[in-house]
Scaffold this motif. Structure first.
Motif, PDB file in Angstrom:
ATOM      1  N   TRP A   1      -9.671   4.912  -3.811  1.00 54.37           N
ATOM      2  CA  TRP A   1      -8.558   5.844  -4.225  1.00 54.37           C
ATOM      3  C   TRP A   1      -7.218   5.068  -3.839  1.00 54.37           C
ATOM      4  O   TRP A   1      -6.237   5.828  -4.067  1.00 54.37           O
ATOM      5  CB  TRP A   1      -8.781   7.034  -3.284  1.00 54.37           C
ATOM      6  N   VAL A   2      -6.997   3.828  -3.631  1.00 55.11           N
ATOM      7  CA  VAL A   2      -5.875   3.315  -3.152  1.00 55.11           C
ATOM      8  C   VAL A   2      -4.853   3.234  -4.587  1.00 55.11           C
ATOM      9  O   VAL A   2      -3.549   2.950  -4.227  1.00 55.11           O
ATOM     10  CB  VAL A   2      -5.931   1.886  -2.690  1.00 55.11           C
ATOM     11  N   GLY A   3      -5.354   3.579  -5.755  1.00 50.64           N
ATOM     12  CA  GLY A   3      -4.368   3.641  -6.997  1.00 50.64           C
ATOM     13  C   GLY A   3      -3.578   4.845  -6.793  1.00 50.64           C
ATOM     14  O   GLY A   3      -2.417   4.591  -7.549  1.00 50.64           O
ATOM     15  N   ALA A   4      -3.743   5.696  -5.995  1.00 49.40           N
ATOM     16  CA  ALA A   4      -2.755   6.594  -5.714  1.00 49.40           C
ATOM     17  C   ALA A   4      -1.316   6.023  -5.332  1.00 49.40           C
ATOM     18  O   ALA A   4      -0.423   6.822  -5.203  1.00 49.40           O
ATOM     19  CB  ALA A   4      -3.415   7.697  -4.770  1.00 49.40           C
ATOM     20  N   LEU A   5      -1.098   4.826  -4.625  1.00 51.67           N
ATOM     21  CA  LEU A   5      -0.133   4.229  -3.882  1.00 51.67           C
ATOM     22  C   LEU A   5       0.631   3.346  -5.140  1.00 51.67           C
ATOM     23  O   LEU A   5      -0.116   2.792  -5.883  1.00 51.67           O
ATOM     24  CB  LEU A   5      -0.289   3.484  -3.016  1.00 51.67           C
ATOM     25  N   ASN A   6       1.998   3.277  -4.771  1.00 47.23           N
ATOM     26  CA  ASN A   6       2.736   2.326  -5.784  1.00 47.23           C
ATOM     27  C   ASN A   6       2.732   1.003  -4.970  1.00 47.23           C
ATOM     28  O   ASN A   6       2.147   0.816  -3.893  1.00 47.23           O
ATOM     29  CB  ASN A   6       4.061   2.593  -5.841  1.00 47.23           C
ATOM     30  N   VAL A   7       3.090  -0.077  -5.790  1.00 49.33           N
ATOM     31  CA  VAL A   7       2.939  -1.576  -5.263  1.00 49.33           C
ATOM     32  C   VAL A   7       3.629  -1.618  -3.976  1.00 49.33           C
ATOM     33  O   VAL A   7       3.222  -2.322  -2.919  1.00 49.33           O
ATOM     34  CB  VAL A   7       3.585  -2.470  -6.285  1.00 49.33           C
ATOM     35  N   GLU A   8       5.018  -0.960  -3.862  1.00 45.71           N
ATOM     36  CA  GLU A   8       5.819  -1.317  -2.720  1.00 45.71           C
ATOM     37  C   GLU A   8       4.977  -0.799  -1.292  1.00 45.71           C
ATOM     38  O   GLU A   8       5.032  -1.348  -0.231  1.00 45.71           O
ATOM     39  CB  GLU A   8       7.242  -0.663  -2.936  1.00 45.71           C
ATOM     40  N   ASP A   9       4.519   0.413  -1.444  1.00 50.46           N
ATOM     41  CA  ASP A   9       3.764   1.083  -0.429  1.00 50.46           C
ATOM     42  C   ASP A   9       2.441   0.229  -0.106  1.00 50.46           C
ATOM     43  O   ASP A   9       2.130   0.359   1.014  1.00 50.46           O
ATOM     44  CB  ASP A   9       3.503   2.776  -0.614  1.00 50.46           C
ATOM     45  N   TYR A  10       1.837  -0.269  -1.140  1.00 57.37           N
ATOM     46  CA  TYR A  10       0.731  -0.904  -1.065  1.00 57.37           C
ATOM     47  C   TYR A  10       0.970  -2.195   0.044  1.00 57.37           C
ATOM     48  O   TYR A  10       0.172  -2.380   0.995  1.00 57.37           O
ATOM     49  CB  TYR A  10       0.070  -1.436  -2.224  1.00 57.37           C
ATOM     50  N   ARG A  11       2.138  -2.869  -0.447  1.00 59.37           N
ATOM     51  CA  ARG A  11       2.418  -4.096   0.442  1.00 59.37           C
ATOM     52  C   ARG A  11       2.832  -3.851   1.704  1.00 59.37           C
ATOM     53  O   ARG A  11       2.402  -4.478   2.710  1.00 59.37           O
ATOM     54  CB  ARG A  11       3.616  -4.635  -0.334  1.00 59.37           C
ATOM     55  N   THR A  12       3.526  -2.359   1.838  1.00 58.94           N
ATOM     56  CA  THR A  12       3.925  -2.313   3.462  1.00 58.94           C
ATOM     57  C   THR A  12       2.835  -1.476   4.154  1.00 58.94           C
ATOM     58  O   THR A  12       2.575  -1.942   5.225  1.00 58.94           O
ATOM     59  CB  THR A  12       4.953  -1.219   3.236  1.00 58.94           C
ATOM     60  N   PHE A  13       2.268  -0.656   3.486  1.00 56.01           N
ATOM     61  CA  PHE A  13       0.969   0.061   4.467  1.00 56.01           C
ATOM     62  C   PHE A  13      -0.292  -0.251   4.451  1.00 56.01           C
ATOM     63  O   PHE A  13      -1.161   0.012   5.433  1.00 56.01           O
ATOM     64  CB  PHE A  13       1.244   1.571   4.085  1.00 56.01           C
ATOM     65  N   ILE A  14      -0.665  -1.198   3.336  1.00 60.07           N
ATOM     66  CA  ILE A  14      -2.114  -1.355   3.055  1.00 60.07           C
ATOM     67  C   ILE A  14      -2.504  -3.104   3.211  1.00 60.07           C
ATOM     68  O   ILE A  14      -3.296  -3.266   3.988  1.00 60.07           O
ATOM     69  CB  ILE A  14      -2.460  -0.778   1.955  1.00 60.07           C
ATOM     70  N   LYS A  15      -1.564  -3.704   2.653  1.00 60.69           N
ATOM     71  CA  LYS A  15      -1.869  -5.129   2.438  1.00 60.69           C
ATOM     72  C   LYS A  15      -2.156  -6.003   3.544  1.00 60.69           C
ATOM     73  O   LYS A  15      -3.032  -6.809   3.841  1.00 60.69           O
ATOM     74  CB  LYS A  15      -0.739  -5.796   1.450  1.00 60.69           C
ATOM     75  N   PRO A  16      -1.420  -5.591   4.564  1.00 63.56           N
ATOM     76  CA  PRO A  16      -1.543  -6.464   5.912  1.00 63.56           C
ATOM     77  C   PRO A  16      -3.014  -6.215   6.806  1.00 63.56           C
ATOM     78  O   PRO A  16      -3.547  -7.208   6.933  1.00 63.56           O
ATOM     79  CB  PRO A  16      -0.512  -5.748   6.898  1.00 63.56           C
ATOM     80  N   VAL A  17      -3.464  -5.097   6.402  1.00 62.71           N
ATOM     81  CA  VAL A  17      -4.927  -4.948   7.055  1.00 62.71           C
ATOM     82  C   VAL A  17      -5.972  -5.447   5.968  1.00 62.71           C
ATOM     83  O   VAL A  17      -6.901  -5.832   6.514  1.00 62.71           O
ATOM     84  CB  VAL A  17      -5.289  -3.226   7.246  1.00 62.71           C
ATOM     85  N   MET A  18      -5.511  -5.234   4.802  1.00 59.46           N
ATOM     86  CA  MET A  18      -6.669  -5.952   3.831  1.00 59.46           C
ATOM     87  C   MET A  18      -6.690  -7.623   4.143  1.00 59.46           C
ATOM     88  O   MET A  18      -7.847  -8.127   3.790  1.00 59.46           O
ATOM     89  CB  MET A  18      -6.327  -5.725   2.206  1.00 59.46           C
ATOM     90  N   ASN A  19      -5.347  -8.090   4.242  1.00 56.50           N
ATOM     91  CA  ASN A  19      -5.489  -9.610   4.411  1.00 56.50           C
ATOM     92  C   ASN A  19      -6.237  -9.857   5.568  1.00 56.50           C
ATOM     93  O   ASN A  19      -6.732 -11.005   5.661  1.00 56.50           O
ATOM     94  CB  ASN A  19      -3.986  -9.960   4.611  1.00 56.50           C
ATOM     95  N   ARG A  20      -6.107  -8.969   6.923  1.00 60.54           N
ATOM     96  CA  ARG A  20      -6.653  -9.346   7.939  1.00 60.54           C
ATOM     97  C   ARG A  20      -8.344  -9.205   7.742  1.00 60.54           C
ATOM     98  O   ARG A  20      -8.938  -9.920   8.234  1.00 60.54           O
ATOM     99  CB  ARG A  20      -6.307  -8.454   9.245  1.00 60.54           C
ATOM    100  N   ILE A  21      -8.709  -8.304   7.141  1.00 60.85           N
ATOM    101  CA  ILE A  21     -10.053  -8.101   6.638  1.00 60.85           C
ATOM    102  C   ILE A  21     -10.717  -9.304   6.173  1.00 60.85           C
ATOM    103  O   ILE A  21     -11.724  -9.913   6.479  1.00 60.85           O
ATOM    104  CB  ILE A  21     -10.515  -6.754   6.119  1.00 60.85           C
ATOM    105  N   PHE A  22     -10.050  -9.676   5.090  1.00 57.89           N
ATOM    106  CA  PHE A  22     -10.526 -10.897   4.265  1.00 57.89           C
ATOM    107  C   PHE A  22     -10.322 -12.286   4.750  1.00 57.89           C
ATOM    108  O   PHE A  22     -11.364 -12.861   4.635  1.00 57.89           O
ATOM    109  CB  PHE A  22      -9.975 -10.898   2.731  1.00 57.89           C
ATOM    110  N   MET A  23      -9.515 -12.312   5.612  1.00 57.48           N
ATOM    111  CA  MET A  23      -9.135 -13.454   6.331  1.00 57.48           C
ATOM    112  C   MET A  23     -10.583 -13.872   7.535  1.00 57.48           C
ATOM    113  O   MET A  23     -10.869 -14.719   7.489  1.00 57.48           O
ATOM    114  CB  MET A  23      -7.945 -13.392   7.154  1.00 57.48           C
TER     115      MET A  23
END
Length: 347
Positions: free
Chosen positions: A208-230
């Motif tokens: 359901w993350v498509g509910a967010l725009n790119v800017e909000d994804y970068r701010t609120f979601i991308k850091p944790v996704m980066n940590r998971i995949f790392m």
């Protein structure tokens, strides 16, 4: 003794050349299979997943029936949540319903930690059964991504617009990031246990993350996704990202340390490549097309294959999961077509 494994799917996930295009289908286990429906008359989803022999049977059934190149573990993205203190029930016709939704930082701080060997041993036992005795293709393990899990935990169940979730994210950033940290750690621990048990690839569903725009994804979601995949990179298995209605985030996913960008039907593969996506892509037939006459299915699948085969690193899949109304013989016929047509073109 371990069975010999067809690794075509793994090679494609790593961007290597293959003799044909590998294929698997999201929600291929269950839904439309009569054998599965008979089981569901007796057991709930949670009851099936708690019985390793039965769960392994449901997982391997589409491999045997359709000839697909990978199996995906039959379970639900909610599976790890009870272990951390989320009171969740899968209600028929509704989906996950949570009786203790998150409303504050103190709710987040009450959440516990998962110990997969103690909390979800049945999941690990199912994986071991499948990978040591039953499958001749790789098994894909999976988990829900933090945003999607959080959306259920905050809304209390499924939502059309995720207003509560987004409002919580905007108005309670400290609590939001604490929740992302908690769900990120839960995901890492849970997925690593699947890999240790024998899963050969991992797909993270951020449905359901498509509910967010790119800017909000970068701010609120991308850091944790980066940590998971790392963290998961250390285990050296292909990592796949997928969400629905999230074409505008495909470039953001491509930036993450993963191997495969999953596309739904809204973004053509050729366009994704033109955007600069060079990693393996997976997708992206609209599952609704599977209810059409065979001539339409073949024409649409051929068009997608032609785009996918323009570069190495391509896995055929649907743009979302199999519908219950799809006939198993349609998926079997489609699998044969994908294999035969792609093999003729890749010679």
């Amino acid at each position: 003794m371990a069975m010999e494994i067809n690794e075509t799917f793994l090679k494609a996930a790593r961007g290597e050349k293959t003799d044909y295009v590998p294929v698997w289908y999201m929600r291929q286990a269950g839904r439309s299979q009569p054998e599965y429906r008979a089981i569901k008359e007796k057991y709930s989803l949670f009851e099936i997943t708690h019985q390793p022999e039965l769960c392994a049977y449901v997982t391997r059934l589409p491999v045997e029936q359709y000839g697909v190149d990978a199996a995906i573990l039959y379970k639900d993205i909610m599976t790890p949540l009870p272990a951390i203190g989320v009171d969740v029930e899968i209600k028929s016709g509704i989906g996950p319903v949570i009786s203790n939704p998150i409303t504050s930082l103190s709710d987040v701080e009450k959440l516990g930690e998962i110990s997969p060997e103690d909390d979800v041993p049945y999941v690990l036992e199912t994986i071991k059964l499948l990978t040591t005795e039953q499958l001749n293709v790789p098994l894909i393990g999976f988990a829900g991504a933090p945003f999607t899990l959080a959306s259920y935990m905050i809304e209390g169940g499924p939502s059309r617009n995720y207003n509560k979730t987004k409002a919580f994210m905007y108005s309670e950033p400290k609590a939001w990031f604490a929740l992302m940290d908690k769900l990120g750690e839960t995901t890492i621990t849970y997925v690593k246990s699947q890999i240790k048990a024998g899963a050969r690839a991992i797909q993270i569903f951020d449905s359901w993350v498509g509910a967010l725009n790119v800017e909000d994804y970068r701010t609120f979601i991308k850091p944790v996704m980066n940590r998971i995949f790392m963290a998961l990179r250390e285990d050296n298995v292909p990592l796949i990202m997928f969400g629905v209605g999230a074409s505008h985030l495909a470039k953001e996913w491509h930036d993450l340390p993963l191997d495969v960008v999953g596309l739904d039907w809204r973004l053509p593969i050729r366009e994704a490549r033109a955007m600069g996506i060079t990693k393996t892509v997976q997708g992206n037939l609209d599952p609704a097309i599977l209810l059409s006459p065979w001539e339409v299915i073949e024409e649409r699948a051929k068009a997608i294959l032609d785009q996918g085969m323009e570069t190495s690193g391509y896995i055929f899949n649907l743009g979302h999961g199999v519908f219950p109304q799809v006939k198993p013989e349609t998926l079997k016929r489609l699998t044969v077509f994908i294999h035969e047509y792609s093999q003729s073109q890749l010679k």
